[in-house]
Design an enzyme around this catalytic site. Structure first.
Site, PDB file in Angstrom:
ATOM      1  N   HIS A  18       0.837  -1.139  -0.044  1.00 23.78           N
ATOM      2  CA  HIS A  18      -0.117  -0.227   0.137  1.00 23.78           C
ATOM      3  C   HIS A  18       1.004   1.289  -0.124  1.00 23.78           C
ATOM      4  CE1 HIS A  18      -2.613  -3.234   1.485  1.00 23.78           C
ATOM      5  NE2 HIS A  18      -3.752  -2.410   1.400  1.00 23.78           N
ATOM      6  N   ASN A  19       0.462   2.025  -0.887  1.00 18.61           N
ATOM      7  CA  ASN A  19       1.296   3.449  -0.925  1.00 18.61           C
ATOM      8  C   ASN A  19       0.390   4.682  -1.143  1.00 18.61           C
ATOM      9  OD1 ASN A  19       3.373   5.464  -1.070  1.00 18.61           O
ATOM     10  ND2 ASN A  19       4.343   4.724  -2.953  1.00 18.61           N
TER      11      ASN A  19
END
Length: 344
Positions: free
Chosen positions: A95-96
């Site tokens: 996740h970013n």
């Protein structure tokens, strides 16, 4: 978003743990008294519409021998996309996000040891041109599991009310070759057709047989290596358009067990952790990911949590842009390839 009665039943069921059988889609259809063809057609349609993201195994990284953490960078606005691309290239980043904070890039990172994680975070900071970097380790897991309530049914995430400290979990045991192959297969997106695991085995030219896959599937669950096998929804498409990572700083002398229970019992919270503090740089140890249908609902949930917990020092870190969201593929050769290319 409005869903038909069948879609509502299907969406609530597929977020829960699938039965360990060769054809789980038909088994769940039977549970709900829905014709199997209708159940599968509904899941297929929901996936085509972007509501169901994927269906696969959700693993406890630490039980597979991986270390995971949350990392935050400060990057100049003009360099955000370039920095995000550098971060996203690492196979351990799942996740970013860009968030509205001085630390404006937040991502999760998995590596095969503490030392490799530290070196990787430092290398990514240099590649991204970050002027500041903080590593926010999972000091205590209080709750985990994104299960969105559709219709009137209330879904709850997973995790002990009082949590598990970092390092308190049993040491990862070596996996057999058959179990490692099962992990490889169970990470794949489940095909929406009859006998889907047989299709996965054949399409990926796997050496494992159905009996071996089911036996490994059961062992991985019993040993808490596989947290659950289920569908993950795209929260915005499922009607939860207001979502935020919130961070909280309990006052000195606070009854943390009481606070933990209040946050844990909120079904709008999917992920709840105590994370590392960095005095003078980051002093908010309690992280709660909150999902709501509207901004007003989100604000009301946060105010209620503040009032009931007695914590008035908190921040709401809203997502401004999603740079990456996908599962980490454990045991992928891409980890070694990335390290070779990065000179680590």
């Amino acid at each position: 978003m409005d869903f038909t009665p069948v879609e509502t039943k299907v969406l609530n069921r597929v977020q829960k743990d699938f039965p360990v059988v060769p054809d789980p889609l038909r088994a769940m259809a039977g549970e709900l008294a829905i014709p199997a063809e209708d159940f599968i057609a509904a899941v297929r349609d929901l996936k085509q519409r972007g509501i169901v993201r994927n269906i696969s195994g959700i693993f406890n990284a630490d039980r597979l021998g991986f270390v995971t953490t949350l990392v935050a960078f400060t990057v100049q606005e003009k360099d955000l996309d370039r920095a995000a691309a550098a971060i996203n290239a690492h196979p351990g980043v799942s996740h970013n996000y860009q968030r509205d904070h001085r630390y404006n890039i937040w991502f999760t990172l998995a590596a095969e040891s503490d030392s490799r994680l530290e070196r990787t975070a430092e290398k990514l900071a240099r590649q991204a041109g970050a002027s500041d970097c903080i590593i926010l380790r999972n000091e205590k897991l209080l709750k985990i599991g994104l299960m969105l309530s559709i219709g009137e049914e209330v879904q709850q995430g997973h995790g002990p009310a009082h949590g598990s400290d970092r390092g308190s979990s049993p040491a990862p045991r070596p996996l057999t070759e058959e179990e490692r192959e099962a992990v490889r297969i169970l990470q794949k997106d489940l095909p929406l057709e009859k006998d889907p695991f047989a299709v996965l085995i054949e399409s990926h030219h796997s050496s494992i047989g159905m009996e071996g896959l089911m036996a490994s599937f059961r062992r991985l669950k019993e040993d808490r290596i596989l947290r659950r096998y289920a569908a993950v929804l795209r929260h915005r498409e499922a009607g939860y358009s207001a979502n935020a990572m919130t961070v909280w700083k309990p006052g000195g002398g606070s009854d943390f067990d009481r606070i933990a229970r209040i946050f844990h019992d909120s079904h709008q919270i999917s992920h709840l952790y105590l994370r590392t503090i960095h005095p003078g740089r980051w002093e908010y140890p309690l992280f709660a990911m909150i999902h709501a249908r509207t901004d007003d609902d989100l604000d009301a949930i946060i105010k209620d949590l503040s009032a009931r917990s007695g914590i008035d020092d908190y921040q709401v870190l809203r997502s401004l842009k999603e740079f990456k969201k996908e599962r980490v593929v454990y045991y992928s050769p891409r980890f070694d390839e990335w390290e070779r290319q990065a000179g680590l």
